[in-house]
Design a protein around this motif. Structure first.
Motif, short mmCIF file in Angstrom:
data_model
loop_
_atom_site.label_atom_id
_atom_site.label_comp_id
_atom_site.label_asym_id
_atom_site.label_seq_id
_atom_site.Cartn_x
_atom_site.Cartn_y
_atom_site.Cartn_z
N UNK A 130 0.83 -1.20 0.00
CA UNK A 130 0.00 0.00 0.00
C UNK A 130 0.86 1.25 0.00
N UNK A 131 0.68 2.09 -1.01
CA UNK A 131 1.34 3.39 -1.08
C UNK A 131 0.32 4.45 -0.66
N UNK A 132 0.67 5.70 -0.85
CA UNK A 132 -0.27 6.78 -0.56
C UNK A 132 0.08 7.54 0.71
N UNK A 133 -0.91 8.29 1.19
CA UNK A 133 -0.69 9.21 2.30
C UNK A 133 -0.03 8.58 3.51
N UNK A 134 0.72 9.42 4.21
CA UNK A 134 1.25 9.07 5.52
C UNK A 134 0.04 8.90 6.44
N UNK A 135 0.03 7.81 7.23
CA UNK A 135 -1.13 7.52 8.07
C UNK A 135 -1.18 8.36 9.35
N UNK A 136 -0.03 8.63 9.96
CA UNK A 136 0.02 9.33 11.23
C UNK A 136 1.46 9.70 11.51
N UNK A 137 1.71 10.31 12.65
CA UNK A 137 3.07 10.63 13.07
C UNK A 137 3.91 9.36 13.17
N UNK A 138 5.20 9.50 12.92
CA UNK A 138 6.19 8.44 13.06
C UNK A 138 6.10 7.35 12.00
N UNK A 139 5.70 7.74 10.78
CA UNK A 139 5.83 6.83 9.64
C UNK A 139 7.29 6.93 9.19
N UNK A 140 7.87 5.80 8.80
CA UNK A 140 9.30 5.73 8.53
C UNK A 140 9.57 5.27 7.11
N UNK A 141 10.51 5.96 6.45
CA UNK A 141 10.91 5.64 5.08
C UNK A 141 12.42 5.41 5.08
N UNK A 142 12.85 4.23 4.65
CA UNK A 142 14.27 3.91 4.58
C UNK A 142 14.76 4.12 3.16
N UNK A 143 15.77 4.96 3.00
CA UNK A 143 16.35 5.27 1.70
C UNK A 143 17.77 4.75 1.62
N UNK A 144 18.11 4.19 0.45
CA UNK A 144 19.50 3.80 0.20
C UNK A 144 20.31 5.06 -0.07
#
Length: 165
Positions: free
Chosen positions: A121-135
């Motif tokens: 599932x992509x799309x909006x951030x659900x709430x505070x403290x959503x995390x995205x790991x980038x290379x």
């Protein structure tokens, strides 16, 4: 395409112009939208622990204050910085307050939210403290929803993988 993400203009909590590439020194990043008055705010402790554990190996946690979720980040830049430092000992870089969803979403989050989570599932951030790991090259390699603790096995495994163990 990933270069755009790494080179999108950002401003630090201290008011300095920067980019993700500059904040991370060319390494991997864990970008997290944060808030000071949220039930998930104690995740700052684990985020700081990840920064201390993996920083020397090329990971930078990047905190992005956001007030879009129930007004849980109402403070000024100075108040946010003071709270994070005094309460949680935060040493990782933080940006100015940004919108992560909607028509005013910052370009970094417009790109990050295109990435799916583990369920696809992509799309909006659900709430505070959503995390995205980038290379290091700016690819979004993992997305973790707010309730996933920063020190959860799946987060640690993804960090290890992006850093090459």
């Amino acid at each position: 395409m990933t270069t755009d993400l790494l080179d999108a203009p950002l401003t630090t909590l201290q008011g300095e112009d920067t980019t993700l590439r500059s904040l991370t020194g060319g390494g991997a990043a864990l970008v997290v939208n944060v808030a000071s008055r949220c039930g998930l705010t104690p995740q700052y402790t684990q985020l700081e622990a990840l920064q201390r554990e993996f920083g020397a190996r090329g990971l930078t946690v990047v905190g992005v204050p956001c007030n879009q979720f129930a007004g849980q980040e109402p403070g000024t830049a100075e108040e946010i910085a003071g709270f994070c430092s005094a309460t949680y000992g935060v040493t990782f870089p933080m940006t100015e307050k940004l919108d992560v969803n909607g028509p005013g979403a910052h370009p970094v989050f417009q790109r990050l939210t295109e990435a799916p989570d583990a369920s696809g599932t992509a799309g909006d951030v659900q709430w505070n403290f959503e995390k995205f790991l980038l290379s290091a090259d700016g690819e979004v390699v993992a997305r973790f929803r707010p309730m996933t603790q920063p020190d959860a096995p799946e987060v640690r495994h993804a960090i290890e993988a992006v850093l090459g163990r």
